[in-house]
Design a protein around this motif. Structure first.
Motif, PDB file in Angstrom:
ATOM      1  N   PHE A   1      28.517  26.198  37.260  1.00  0.00           N
ATOM      2  CA  PHE A   1      29.415  25.940  38.386  1.00  0.00           C
ATOM      3  C   PHE A   1      28.830  24.967  39.402  1.00  0.00           C
ATOM      4  CE2 PHE A   1      30.628  30.078  36.718  1.00  0.00           C
ATOM      5  CZ  PHE A   1      32.001  29.949  36.602  1.00  0.00           C
ATOM      6  N   CYS A   2      27.507  24.886  39.509  1.00  0.00           N
ATOM      7  CA  CYS A   2      26.898  23.965  40.469  1.00  0.00           C
ATOM      8  C   CYS A   2      25.449  23.727  40.076  1.00  0.00           C
ATOM      9  CB  CYS A   2      26.989  24.507  41.900  1.00  0.00           C
ATOM     10  SG  CYS A   2      25.999  25.994  42.193  1.00  0.00           S
ATOM     11  N   TRP A   3      24.866  22.726  40.700  1.00  0.00           N
ATOM     12  CA  TRP A   3      23.458  22.402  40.450  1.00  0.00           C
ATOM     13  C   TRP A   3      22.569  23.506  41.017  1.00  0.00           C
ATOM     14  CZ3 TRP A   3      20.120  19.901  37.736  1.00  0.00           C
ATOM     15  CH2 TRP A   3      18.850  19.586  38.237  1.00  0.00           C
ATOM     16  N   SER A   4      21.654  24.009  40.219  1.00  0.00           N
ATOM     17  CA  SER A   4      20.824  25.135  40.637  1.00  0.00           C
ATOM     18  C   SER A   4      19.701  24.728  41.577  1.00  0.00           C
ATOM     19  CB  SER A   4      20.218  25.825  39.408  1.00  0.00           C
ATOM     20  OG  SER A   4      19.382  24.934  38.703  1.00  0.00           O
ATOM     21  N   ALA A   5      19.478  23.431  41.762  1.00  0.00           N
ATOM     22  CA  ALA A   5      18.449  22.877  42.658  1.00  0.00           C
ATOM     23  C   ALA A   5      17.043  23.022  42.113  1.00  0.00           C
ATOM     24  CB  ALA A   5      18.512  23.509  44.054  1.00  0.00           C
TER      25      ALA A   5
ATOM     26  N   SER B   1       7.984  19.603  40.589  1.00  0.00           N
ATOM     27  CA  SER B   1       8.187  18.168  40.790  1.00  0.00           C
ATOM     28  C   SER B   1       9.666  17.880  41.040  1.00  0.00           C
ATOM     29  CB  SER B   1       7.701  17.391  39.572  1.00  0.00           C
ATOM     30  OG  SER B   1       8.426  17.760  38.413  1.00  0.00           O
ATOM     31  N   GLN B   2       9.932  16.835  41.826  1.00  0.00           N
ATOM     32  CA  GLN B   2      11.301  16.444  42.134  1.00  0.00           C
ATOM     33  C   GLN B   2      11.804  15.515  41.037  1.00  0.00           C
ATOM     34  OE1 GLN B   2      13.103  17.617  44.823  1.00  0.00           O
ATOM     35  NE2 GLN B   2      14.807  16.696  43.755  1.00  0.00           N
ATOM     36  N   ASN B   3      12.608  16.055  40.128  1.00  0.00           N
ATOM     37  CA  ASN B   3      13.081  15.305  38.970  1.00  0.00           C
ATOM     38  C   ASN B   3      14.446  14.698  39.294  1.00  0.00           C
ATOM     39  OD1 ASN B   3      13.799  14.358  36.408  1.00  0.00           O
ATOM     40  ND2 ASN B   3      12.729  16.043  35.393  1.00  0.00           N
TER      41      ASN B   3
ATOM     42  N   LEU C   1      16.800  14.136  36.062  1.00  0.00           N
ATOM     43  CA  LEU C   1      17.534  15.300  35.572  1.00  0.00           C
ATOM     44  C   LEU C   1      18.745  15.593  36.455  1.00  0.00           C
ATOM     45  CD1 LEU C   1      17.505  17.557  33.448  1.00  0.00           C
ATOM     46  CD2 LEU C   1      16.175  18.932  35.050  1.00  0.00           C
ATOM     47  N   MET C   2      18.595  15.406  37.760  1.00  0.00           N
ATOM     48  CA  MET C   2      19.718  15.618  38.666  1.00  0.00           C
ATOM     49  C   MET C   2      20.833  14.605  38.411  1.00  0.00           C
ATOM     50  SD  MET C   2      19.760  15.571  42.843  1.00  0.00           S
ATOM     51  CE  MET C   2      18.550  16.878  42.930  1.00  0.00           C
ATOM     52  N   VAL C   3      20.450  13.353  38.179  1.00  0.00           N
ATOM     53  CA  VAL C   3      21.454  12.323  37.895  1.00  0.00           C
ATOM     54  C   VAL C   3      22.189  12.624  36.600  1.00  0.00           C
ATOM     55  CG1 VAL C   3      21.757   9.883  37.315  1.00  0.00           C
ATOM     56  CG2 VAL C   3      20.290  10.523  39.216  1.00  0.00           C
ATOM     57  N   VAL C   4      21.441  13.037  35.576  1.00  0.00           N
ATOM     58  CA  VAL C   4      22.074  13.375  34.293  1.00  0.00           C
ATOM     59  C   VAL C   4      23.052  14.535  34.464  1.00  0.00           C
ATOM     60  CG1 VAL C   4      21.631  14.306  31.982  1.00  0.00           C
ATOM     61  CG2 VAL C   4      20.189  12.483  32.883  1.00  0.00           C
ATOM     62  N   TYR C   5      22.656  15.539  35.255  1.00  0.00           N
ATOM     63  CA  TYR C   5      23.536  16.690  35.455  1.00  0.00           C
ATOM     64  C   TYR C   5      24.838  16.276  36.133  1.00  0.00           C
ATOM     65  CZ  TYR C   5      25.395  21.041  37.319  1.00  0.00           C
ATOM     66  OH  TYR C   5      26.236  22.081  37.636  1.00  0.00           O
ATOM     67  N   TYR C   6      24.746  15.555  37.246  1.00  0.00           N
ATOM     68  CA  TYR C   6      25.953  15.231  38.003  1.00  0.00           C
ATOM     69  C   TYR C   6      26.828  14.210  37.292  1.00  0.00           C
ATOM     70  CZ  TYR C   6      24.973  18.015  42.123  1.00  0.00           C
ATOM     71  OH  TYR C   6      24.789  19.071  42.980  1.00  0.00           O
TER      72      TYR C   6
ATOM     73  N   ILE D   1      29.141  15.251  45.936  1.00  0.00           N
ATOM     74  CA  ILE D   1      27.977  14.457  45.544  1.00  0.00           C
ATOM     75  C   ILE D   1      27.496  13.602  46.706  1.00  0.00           C
ATOM     76  CG2 ILE D   1      27.172  12.651  43.979  1.00  0.00           C
ATOM     77  CD1 ILE D   1      29.090  13.697  41.889  1.00  0.00           C
ATOM     78  N   TYR D   2      28.426  13.065  47.494  1.00  0.00           N
ATOM     79  CA  TYR D   2      28.047  12.244  48.648  1.00  0.00           C
ATOM     80  C   TYR D   2      27.249  13.067  49.666  1.00  0.00           C
ATOM     81  CZ  TYR D   2      28.515   9.877  53.128  1.00  0.00           C
ATOM     82  OH  TYR D   2      28.257   9.314  54.348  1.00  0.00           O
TER      83      TYR D   2
END
Length: 334
Positions: free
Chosen positions: A211-215, A229-231, A234-239, A281-282
């Motif tokens: 339902f949403c990004w788990s962070a 680490s701040q990936n 992976l965040m871009v691929v998810y969204y 996303i914004y």
């Protein structure tokens, strides 16, 4: 836990108690790191233990309780073409619960990644996360419900695919790394018990990401089970994947919708759903770029990542933060 926490809170401070340990945290103030010390007593430690348990329970209740309830109530309301006031209130409460659970996920992720620092969210950052999460979750739930009203049987394999891919991804990465299972989750657990606990933890992680990004990103071989680490990749691929999936589901629903939507302006609804997810996303980008409580510690921010992707150049390495030197001043509080 609630009763014990209230009792401990009411009795704390009325009698002196020896401290259990001393914690050292760093504060980010005006571009500098200030290290502070604090004595932790028995009552403070017990309250902190209950507080951490309450936060994790809020996440479990939000995504294993409120999210299915919100999805079911919205599905029933669409089929009945009517929303009673009591159901509307219940849906609002569920949405608030899920948004709060996602907010707690963000705070826990920041606290785990920056364990040496005292993390405090400013009111503007809090508002930005609430807007980000509420838009992301509400549009995602609405898209899934609309699709399920038309394709009642296809929604099951789509939901299972989303769940299983995210569930097995940390395990595949763990098996490829060739490391051993962490043995410090609980001293009383056997190897089988550790696997069961990790499976339950991974299932909750998969349910959140549906339902949403788990962070966070799970790292089962790590002591904290979380990759610190701040990936950004992976965040871009998810969204990007989630946005394309929402577009595909909404388009399929639009072309195969039934007569129950004859009184609704469906093109406007499609635009609102896609625009709402894009706004979520914004606000997420806005938070990481300007309002993140530890943004000075991020090696690369959103602007650096976009600049690197667009121009294929390496971003400059920021200066390391240092404690300001002031003679005769001790930067600690005991």
């Amino acid at each position: 836990r609630c009763v014990e926490a209230l009792v401990v809170y009411c009795w704390s401070g009325k009698e002196e108690e020896p401290y259990v340990t001393i914690t050292r945290k760093r504060w980010l103030r005006k571009g500098y790191e200030v290290e502070m010390e604090q004595e932790i007593g028995h009552s403070v430690r017990r309250l902190a233990t209950h507080h951490n348990a309450f936060k994790r329970m809020a996440v479990i209740q939000a995504f294993l309780g409120s999210t299915p309830q919100l999805t079911l109530q919205l599905y029933i309301s669409i089929l009945e073409k009517y929303i009673p006031p009591e159901r509307a209130i219940l849906m609002v409460i569920c949405l608030i619960s899920v948004t709060y659970g996602a907010l707690v996920c963000n705070i826990l992720a920041i606290q785990v990644k920056y364990d040496d620092y005292k993390v405090q969210l400013r009111p503007l950052a809090f508002l930005c996360i609430v807007l980000w999460r509420s838009l992301e979750i509400s549009t995602r739930v609405t898209v899934l419900v609309l699709f399920s009203t038309v394709f009642k049987h296809w929604i099951i394999p789509i939901a299972l695919a989303n769940l299983l891919v995210v569930f097995f991804l940390p395990w595949v990465q763990f098996w490829q790394s060739g490391t051993h299972l962490p043995d410090n989750i609980e001293k009383n657990f056997s190897r089988l018990g550790t696997v069961v606990v990790l499976c339950a933890f991974t299932l909750l992680y998969a349910g959140i990401n549906m339902f949403c990004w788990s962070a966070v990103h799970l790292k089962l071989a790590d002591r904290d089970l979380i990759d610190k680490s701040q990936n950004w990749g992976l965040m871009v691929v998810y969204y990007v994947t989630r946005l394309l999936e929402n577009i595909a589901l909404v388009v399929l629903w639009y072309f195969f919708k039934t007569d129950i939507y004859e009184n609704i302006c469906t093109p406007l609804l499609v635009v609102q759903l896609l625009l709402g997810y894009s706004l979520g996303i914004y606000f997420m980008l806005l938070f990481f770029q300007y309002l993140h409580p530890c943004r000075q510690l991020l090696r690369h921010n959103i602007a650096d990542f976009l600049h690197c992707v667009c121009c294929r150049q390496q971003p400059e390495t920021p200066l390391h933060l240092q404690v300001p030197y002031e003679p005769g001043v001790r930067h600690s509080i005991v």
